[in-house]
Design a protein around this motif. Structure first.
Motif, PDB file in Angstrom:
ATOM      1  N   HIS A   2     -62.393 -58.107   8.134  1.00  0.00           N
ATOM      2  CA  HIS A   2     -61.006 -58.014   6.612  1.00  0.00           C
ATOM      3  C   HIS A   2     -59.815 -57.621   6.727  1.00  0.00           C
ATOM      4  CE1 HIS A   2     -62.428 -53.792   8.525  1.00  0.00           C
ATOM      5  NE2 HIS A   2     -60.886 -53.175   8.569  1.00  0.00           N
ATOM      6  N   LEU A   3     -59.495 -58.309   5.690  1.00  0.00           N
ATOM      7  CA  LEU A   3     -57.270 -58.145   6.215  1.00  0.00           C
ATOM      8  C   LEU A   3     -57.006 -56.718   5.679  1.00  0.00           C
ATOM      9  CD1 LEU A   3     -56.944 -62.186   4.803  1.00  0.00           C
ATOM     10  CD2 LEU A   3     -57.057 -60.876   7.570  1.00  0.00           C
ATOM     11  N   ARG A   4     -57.947 -55.918   4.426  1.00  0.00           N
ATOM     12  CA  ARG A   4     -57.352 -54.926   3.960  1.00  0.00           C
ATOM     13  C   ARG A   4     -57.775 -53.804   4.705  1.00  0.00           C
ATOM     14  NH1 ARG A   4     -59.276 -57.798  -0.983  1.00  0.00           N
ATOM     15  NH2 ARG A   4     -57.264 -57.538  -2.548  1.00  0.00           N
ATOM     16  N   LYS A   5     -56.409 -52.934   4.759  1.00  0.00           N
ATOM     17  CA  LYS A   5     -57.313 -51.804   5.198  1.00  0.00           C
ATOM     18  C   LYS A   5     -57.945 -51.157   4.866  1.00  0.00           C
ATOM     19  CE  LYS A   5     -53.467 -49.483   7.712  1.00  0.00           C
ATOM     20  NZ  LYS A   5     -52.746 -48.462   7.501  1.00  0.00           N
ATOM     21  N   ARG A   6     -59.064 -50.650   5.418  1.00  0.00           N
ATOM     22  CA  ARG A   6     -60.322 -49.819   4.570  1.00  0.00           C
ATOM     23  C   ARG A   6     -60.375 -48.359   5.522  1.00  0.00           C
ATOM     24  NH1 ARG A   6     -65.374 -52.734   6.757  1.00  0.00           N
ATOM     25  NH2 ARG A   6     -65.202 -53.869   5.287  1.00  0.00           N
TER      26      ARG A   6
END
Length: 313
Positions: A2-6
């Motif tokens: 995943h590229l977005r910060k989770r």
């Protein structure tokens, strides 16, 4: 991958947690909100549910949680005296077992973790204003100790994990914060006074009202929380988070009566046990490290809060 910060937010449907979730979504993060809804309201996050980057898990953090995330904000814990004294054993468990579980998760994932500590760690302070270097004056067996000492123990755990395991921890000591989505019956002074004023009931002031508090608007606090978490990973805190401009409780009552146009009168009642006589943060570190100071004046913040509370009448 995943590229977005989770980001995991425990206590994410609470007053502060819901505002933090909202802000993180605005920053294009994926947000996992964890809450057992013991004192919080689903209404606080209802408007976020349609967002595909927002997920809610009903869970009590006194039990382990297994998720894959990039950051943790640990906000889970009843934070008002009425709520944390209702089940003091559970309050201590949430502070201590919850901290251990979230630190264990952060250690496994090797990720940064923020702990929402509290100005209550200073107890009834003998130093004013309170700098982070002050060790506090807390009654370890009093009615408030389940929260005060629970949070103090959580701080100890966070620093122990940092020293022993090299974990990237952040400990923020949150002072009185107010704004929309406060629980109308949480017993805190701002919500108490507003609800009493708009219902025309007597406004309950404990003692003679000369005790002081400093009130930070929620948006200002969330801004500091984000800056603290995202910058200077060598600085773990503790960091005072609050407004350094203090008012007496009597001044606050008079201000709310004026803002609401209420006909309420002030009713003076005996002081509760261990009620601090003064409380305001020294924010020199927040200013020097993060160029942060509160932007919202008390009148402006109270009007926003009042607009929110009007829908309960």
């Amino acid at each position: 991958m995943h590229l977005r910060k989770r980001v995991l937010v425990t206590g994410g449907s609470g007053f502060l947690g819901s505002h933090l979730c909202e802000r993180l979504l605005q920053e294009d993060c994926e947000v996992i909100c964890v809450d057992n809804f013991f004192t919080s309201s689903k209404q606080n996050i209802e408007h976020l549910l349609p967002n595909p980057r927002f997920e809610v898990i009903r869970h009590d953090i006194t039990f382990p949680l297994y998720v894959e995330v990039d950051e943790i904000y640990n906000l889970a814990c009843p934070a008002s005296p009425i709520h944390y004294q209702f089940d003091p054993v559970q309050t201590i468990k949430t502070c201590v077992h919850g901290a251990i579980n979230m630190l264990g998760l952060a250690k496994r994932l090797r990720i940064p973790i923020f702990q929402a500590s509290t100005s209550e760690v200073y107890g009834d302070p003998e130093v004013h204003p309170q700098p982070e270097s002050y060790w506090g004056n807390v009654n370890p067996i009093g009615y408030r100790s389940c929260y005060d000492e629970g949070k103090r123990c959580a701080e100890s755990l966070f620093f122990a994990y940092q020293r022993q395991h090299g974990l990237a921890v952040k400990v923020g000591r949150i002072f009185n914060t107010y704004g929309p989505r406060m629980h109308p019956n949480d017993g805190r002074v701002v919500s108490n006074f507003i609800m009493q004023a708009i219902q025309g009931k007597p406004i309950t002031v404990y003692g003679d009202g000369s005790q002081t508090r400093a009130f930070c608007y929620v948006d200002d606090l969330i801004e500091l929380m984000i800056r603290f978490m995202r910058n200077d990973h060598n600085f773990c805190g503790p960091l005072n988070m609050g407004n350094p401009n203090d008012f007496t409780i009597l001044e606050l009552a008079q201000k709310i009566i004026k803002l609401t146009g209420s006909r309420s009168h002030i009713s003076f009642e005996p002081l509760p046990n261990d009620d601090p006589s003064q409380r305001k943060p020294d924010i020199a570190i927040a200013y020097s490290k993060y160029k942060w100071e509160p932007q919202t004046q008390l009148n402006e913040g109270l009007l926003q809060t009042l607009n929110y509370f009007n829908k309960f009448i």
